[in-house]
Write a protein that holds these residues in place. Structure first.
Motif, PDB file in Angstrom:
ATOM      1  N   LEU A 224       0.822  -1.210   0.000  1.00  0.00           N
ATOM      2  CA  LEU A 224       0.000   0.000   0.000  1.00  0.00           C
ATOM      3  C   LEU A 224       0.857   1.262   0.000  1.00  0.00           C
ATOM      4  O   LEU A 224       0.520   2.254  -0.656  1.00  0.00           O
ATOM      5  CB  LEU A 224      -0.929   0.009   1.222  1.00  0.00           C
ATOM      6  N   THR A 225       1.954   1.245   0.744  1.00  0.00           N
ATOM      7  CA  THR A 225       2.794   2.443   0.823  1.00  0.00           C
ATOM      8  C   THR A 225       3.493   2.737  -0.504  1.00  0.00           C
ATOM      9  O   THR A 225       3.905   3.867  -0.751  1.00  0.00           O
ATOM     10  CB  THR A 225       3.835   2.318   1.954  1.00  0.00           C
ATOM     11  N   LEU A 228       2.040   5.636  -2.548  1.00  0.00           N
ATOM     12  CA  LEU A 228       2.305   7.032  -2.202  1.00  0.00           C
ATOM     13  C   LEU A 228       3.295   7.641  -3.193  1.00  0.00           C
ATOM     14  O   LEU A 228       4.022   6.932  -3.878  1.00  0.00           O
ATOM     15  CB  LEU A 228       2.875   7.119  -0.786  1.00  0.00           C
ATOM     16  N   GLN A 234       7.789   6.616   0.324  1.00  0.00           N
ATOM     17  CA  GLN A 234       6.880   5.466   0.195  1.00  0.00           C
ATOM     18  C   GLN A 234       6.941   4.559   1.425  1.00  0.00           C
ATOM     19  O   GLN A 234       6.954   3.336   1.329  1.00  0.00           O
ATOM     20  CB  GLN A 234       7.175   4.697  -1.088  1.00  0.00           C
ATOM     21  N   MET A 236       5.542   4.746   5.878  1.00  0.00           N
ATOM     22  CA  MET A 236       4.761   5.467   6.867  1.00  0.00           C
ATOM     23  C   MET A 236       5.643   5.716   8.082  1.00  0.00           C
ATOM     24  O   MET A 236       6.269   4.787   8.603  1.00  0.00           O
ATOM     25  CB  MET A 236       3.518   4.662   7.252  1.00  0.00           C
ATOM     26  N   ALA A 299      -3.542   4.380   9.368  1.00  0.00           N
ATOM     27  CA  ALA A 299      -2.885   4.787   8.113  1.00  0.00           C
ATOM     28  C   ALA A 299      -3.241   3.822   6.984  1.00  0.00           C
ATOM     29  O   ALA A 299      -3.489   4.249   5.849  1.00  0.00           O
ATOM     30  CB  ALA A 299      -1.371   4.836   8.313  1.00  0.00           C
ATOM     31  N   ILE A 303      -5.064   4.740   3.265  1.00  0.00           N
ATOM     32  CA  ILE A 303      -4.503   4.435   1.948  1.00  0.00           C
ATOM     33  C   ILE A 303      -5.403   3.467   1.196  1.00  0.00           C
ATOM     34  O   ILE A 303      -5.680   3.648   0.002  1.00  0.00           O
ATOM     35  CB  ILE A 303      -3.080   3.857   2.069  1.00  0.00           C
ATOM     36  N   TYR A 304      -5.881   2.443   1.894  1.00  0.00           N
ATOM     37  CA  TYR A 304      -6.742   1.434   1.256  1.00  0.00           C
ATOM     38  C   TYR A 304      -8.026   2.071   0.723  1.00  0.00           C
ATOM     39  O   TYR A 304      -8.445   1.799  -0.421  1.00  0.00           O
ATOM     40  CB  TYR A 304      -7.075   0.333   2.257  1.00  0.00           C
ATOM     41  N   ALA A 307      -7.203   4.358  -2.292  1.00  0.00           N
ATOM     42  CA  ALA A 307      -6.798   3.562  -3.454  1.00  0.00           C
ATOM     43  C   ALA A 307      -8.007   2.862  -4.063  1.00  0.00           C
ATOM     44  O   ALA A 307      -8.127   2.737  -5.290  1.00  0.00           O
ATOM     45  CB  ALA A 307      -5.740   2.543  -3.061  1.00  0.00           C
TER      46      ALA A 307
END
Length: 319
Positions: A224-225, A228, A234, A236, A299, A303-304, A307
């Motif tokens: 997931l990162t 970014l 990229q 957290m 976090a 992001i999830y 996205a």
């Protein structure tokens, strides 16, 4: 009450000041550091007890920088701290293209590293686990010092595990007693990287099995990162004001039947020899944001969800 200094102490302070002044004159723009040998000699000549301070020198962007331990810390410990993965990772970042020692005037404050003090080292067996140190970093324009206390612990990985059952998404959490915050926390399955190889996916798969008992394929994990912007690194950063910890957030999605889902609830997992006393919890994903105060989980949700909204995650059926 007036402060009274012994004449011998005053003389020693003057000698130290002269030593510092000579260093400054020789150094020009690049600030140098006290020679501990000369300081001890100046104090010893006046009969003042001295405490040995071990130090080593490292090269940072072409300059020699002193790394000293606190009083009575052996030089071997200072050297081990400097050679450790957390310290070397921090040094690589701070001197990298986006590091604060490399920023141009157009991108931000121009800073210089004046010295480093190793304050404590925690060993994990034979290797250095955590390093706490203070970096003296100065804004070259104003001369002001930046807050520089660092708890170096290196990289980690966490996984948002979503299991679909009877048309509803559930999330797998671990319950652990966390001494630093003094309470039990519901968290995403997570773990530290044991080396500098950067095997985030492999580490995640192992941690999931250790903490939840679920075996998954590394090919089923989505970073997931990595979604970014590259300028973020990229990763957290849960506490950038005091720790270098950087976390890779991964996503796992799968299906599970009701019996297996029920069996997960309350399972006790973890490696007892590593002090891991873990209980598995399963909760509806839609309630996760209210169930936990875990920064990794919050976090990962952000992001999830974004996205998913932008349609950049593959469909579950195609995994």
């Amino acid at each position: 009450m007036a402060l009274r200094l012994r004449p011998a102490l005053i003389v020693a302070c003057v000698a130290i000041a002269r030593t510092y002044s000579q260093h400054q004159k020789l150094a020009g723009f690049d600030r140098k550091f006290f020679s501990t040998t000369r300081i001890r000699a100046a104090m010893s000549s006046q009969g003042i007890p001295t405490v040995d301070v071990a130090s080593v020198e490292i090269e940072v962007l072409g300059k020699r920088v002193s790394v000293a331990g606190i009083s009575a810390m052996p030089e071997s410990v200072v050297s081990a701290a400097v050679e450790s993965i957390p310290f070397q990772r921090w040094l690589k970042t701070i001197t990298g293209p986006a590091g604060i020692l490399s920023l141009s005037d157009e991108r931000g404050t121009r800073c210089s590293l004046q010295g480093i003090t190793i304050q404590s080292v925690d060993m994990f067996g034979k290797r250095v686990g955590f390093v706490k140190f203070k970096a003296d970093i100065v804004d070259e324009k104003t001369g002001a010092k930046l807050p520089g206390v660092v708890f170096g612990r290196g990289g980690a990985v966490a996984v948002l595990m979503l299991l679909e059952c009877a048309g509803e998404k559930h999330v797998v959490l671990t319950e652990q007693a966390r001494v630093p915050v003094g309470r039990v926390i519901l968290e995403l399955p997570a773990g530290m990287l044991d080396d500098d190889a950067g095997d985030f996916v492999g580490t995640a798969a192992r941690e999931i099995e250790e903490e939840t008992g679920i075996h998954i394929k590394t090919s089923d994990l989505i970073d997931l990162t990595a979604l970014l912007d590259k300028e973020t690194g990229q990763k957290m950063f849960p506490s950038p004001g005091g720790s270098d910890e950087e976390i890779t957030l991964l996503l796992y999605r799968g299906h599970i039947n009701p019996e297996a889902l029920s069996a997960l609830q309350g399972q006790e997992q973890g490696l007892v020899e590593h002090g891991e006393l873990i209980k598995v919890h399963v909760a509806p994903y839609r309630k996760l944001w209210r169930y936990t105060a875990d920064a990794k989980a919050l976090a990962a949700i952000a992001i999830y969800e974004m996205a998913t909204k932008e349609g950049i995650l593959p469909e579950l059926s195609s995994l």
